[in-house]
Design a protein around this motif. Structure first.
Motif, PDB file in Angstrom:
ATOM      1  N   PRO A   1       4.402   1.159 -13.050  1.00 45.35           N
ATOM      2  CA  PRO A   1       3.792   1.306 -11.804  1.00 45.35           C
ATOM      3  C   PRO A   1       3.958  -0.472 -11.227  1.00 45.35           C
ATOM      4  O   PRO A   1       3.755  -1.244 -12.154  1.00 45.35           O
ATOM      5  CB  PRO A   1       2.476   1.766 -11.650  1.00 45.35           C
ATOM      6  N   ASP A   2       4.370  -0.299  -9.989  1.00 45.11           N
ATOM      7  CA  ASP A   2       4.425  -1.582  -9.582  1.00 45.11           C
ATOM      8  C   ASP A   2       3.048  -2.146  -9.361  1.00 45.11           C
ATOM      9  O   ASP A   2       2.111  -1.434  -8.405  1.00 45.11           O
ATOM     10  CB  ASP A   2       5.026  -1.731  -8.153  1.00 45.11           C
ATOM     11  N   PRO A   3       2.490  -3.361  -9.770  1.00 44.59           N
ATOM     12  CA  PRO A   3       1.121  -3.758  -9.892  1.00 44.59           C
ATOM     13  C   PRO A   3       0.707  -4.166  -8.221  1.00 44.59           C
ATOM     14  O   PRO A   3      -0.464  -4.180  -8.159  1.00 44.59           O
ATOM     15  CB  PRO A   3       1.149  -5.125 -10.541  1.00 44.59           C
TER      16      PRO A   3
ATOM     17  N   PRO B   1      -3.157   3.211  -5.648  1.00 46.15           N
ATOM     18  CA  PRO B   1      -2.919   4.463  -6.090  1.00 46.15           C
ATOM     19  C   PRO B   1      -2.459   5.419  -4.816  1.00 46.15           C
ATOM     20  O   PRO B   1      -2.882   5.108  -3.571  1.00 46.15           O
ATOM     21  CB  PRO B   1      -4.233   4.808  -6.410  1.00 46.15           C
ATOM     22  N   ALA B   2      -1.423   6.434  -5.050  1.00 44.09           N
ATOM     23  CA  ALA B   2      -0.901   7.238  -3.940  1.00 44.09           C
ATOM     24  C   ALA B   2      -2.092   7.976  -3.076  1.00 44.09           C
ATOM     25  O   ALA B   2      -1.731   8.379  -2.170  1.00 44.09           O
ATOM     26  CB  ALA B   2       0.099   8.007  -4.390  1.00 44.09           C
ATOM     27  N   VAL B   3      -3.387   8.162  -3.847  1.00 40.32           N
ATOM     28  CA  VAL B   3      -4.415   8.846  -3.189  1.00 40.32           C
ATOM     29  C   VAL B   3      -5.407   8.245  -2.534  1.00 40.32           C
ATOM     30  O   VAL B   3      -6.253   8.736  -2.213  1.00 40.32           O
ATOM     31  CB  VAL B   3      -4.837   9.934  -4.205  1.00 40.32           C
TER      32      VAL B   3
ATOM     33  N   TYR C   1      -1.119   5.156   3.958  1.00 35.82           N
ATOM     34  CA  TYR C   1      -0.004   4.458   4.570  1.00 35.82           C
ATOM     35  C   TYR C   1      -0.264   2.927   5.002  1.00 35.82           C
ATOM     36  O   TYR C   1       0.645   2.265   5.618  1.00 35.82           O
ATOM     37  CB  TYR C   1       0.749   5.294   5.909  1.00 35.82           C
ATOM     38  N   THR C   2      -1.357   2.244   4.373  1.00 39.03           N
ATOM     39  CA  THR C   2      -1.729   0.978   4.670  1.00 39.03           C
ATOM     40  C   THR C   2      -1.284  -0.001   3.670  1.00 39.03           C
ATOM     41  O   THR C   2      -1.464  -1.306   3.683  1.00 39.03           O
ATOM     42  CB  THR C   2      -2.895   0.848   5.120  1.00 39.03           C
ATOM     43  N   GLY C   3      -0.912   0.535   2.357  1.00 41.98           N
ATOM     44  CA  GLY C   3      -0.686  -0.231   1.166  1.00 41.98           C
ATOM     45  C   GLY C   3       0.925  -0.338   1.050  1.00 41.98           C
ATOM     46  O   GLY C   3       1.617  -0.061   1.854  1.00 41.98           O
ATOM     47  N   LYS C   4       1.217  -1.018  -0.136  1.00 41.29           N
ATOM     48  CA  LYS C   4       2.669  -1.234  -0.394  1.00 41.29           C
ATOM     49  C   LYS C   4       3.177  -0.060  -1.345  1.00 41.29           C
ATOM     50  O   LYS C   4       4.536   0.060  -1.144  1.00 41.29           O
ATOM     51  CB  LYS C   4       2.744  -2.622  -1.144  1.00 41.29           C
ATOM     52  N   ASN C   5       2.364   1.224  -1.755  1.00 41.71           N
ATOM     53  CA  ASN C   5       2.799   2.259  -2.396  1.00 41.71           C
ATOM     54  C   ASN C   5       3.570   2.821  -1.313  1.00 41.71           C
ATOM     55  O   ASN C   5       3.173   3.299  -0.208  1.00 41.71           O
ATOM     56  CB  ASN C   5       1.794   3.130  -2.861  1.00 41.71           C
ATOM     57  N   PRO C   6       5.096   3.378  -1.561  1.00 39.48           N
ATOM     58  CA  PRO C   6       5.839   3.996  -0.784  1.00 39.48           C
ATOM     59  C   PRO C   6       5.441   5.553  -0.873  1.00 39.48           C
ATOM     60  O   PRO C   6       5.903   6.419  -0.023  1.00 39.48           O
ATOM     61  CB  PRO C   6       7.292   4.051  -0.936  1.00 39.48           C
TER      62      PRO C   6
END
Length: 140
Positions: free
Chosen positions: A9-11, A15-17, A22-27
């Protein structure tokens, strides 16, 4: 066939949950099965007996989900032509189990009555009728 190595995982990704979504960098944003089907259901009341007891009586399996708010137990089933869900969030301080229905509220009393009759309990198991999250409608 050669084994493909997946990068970790990209550091920089949360976490997706994790809220707020939608405010973080996780797509990616993960949602649960209950989160996707809950909009189909309308709350019609609450019971003071656990969802596990209803499931045991009807020989149903309680499912454990996360819905974006909290972990919860839920059982979805059809009974006498009605589609029900009974749920309880872990973080809900009330000792009440919400009863949901896919039919319009005009049939809520009929549905709740059918449920009580089939599981063999009386009105004393009903904590409330209607939606616990909305103000009661004033009488006409």
């Amino acid at each position: 066939m050669a084994e493909i190595e997946m990068p970790g995982p990209d550091p920089n990704w949360q976490p997706a949950v994790q809220m707020p979504y939608y405010t973080g960098k996780n797509p990616a944003y993960q949602y649960s099965v209950w989160e996707r089907c809950a909009p189909l259901f309308q709350m019609i009341g609450g019971l003071v007996l656990p969802v596990q007891s209803v499931a045991w009586r009807l020989r149903l399996q309680v499912e454990r989900f996360w819905d974006g708010l909290d972990e919860l137990d839920v059982v979805l089933f059809r009974l006498k032509g009605f589609s029900f869900a009974i749920s309880k969030h872990d973080g809900d301080p009330r000792d009440i189990y919400d009863v949901w229905l896919t039919q319009p509220h005009e049939r809520a009393d009929e549905a709740l009555g059918a449920l009580l009759q089939v599981i063999g309990i009386g009105e004393d198991a009903v904590a409330f009728r209607g939606n616990a999250h909305k103000a009661p409608t004033p009488p006409n």
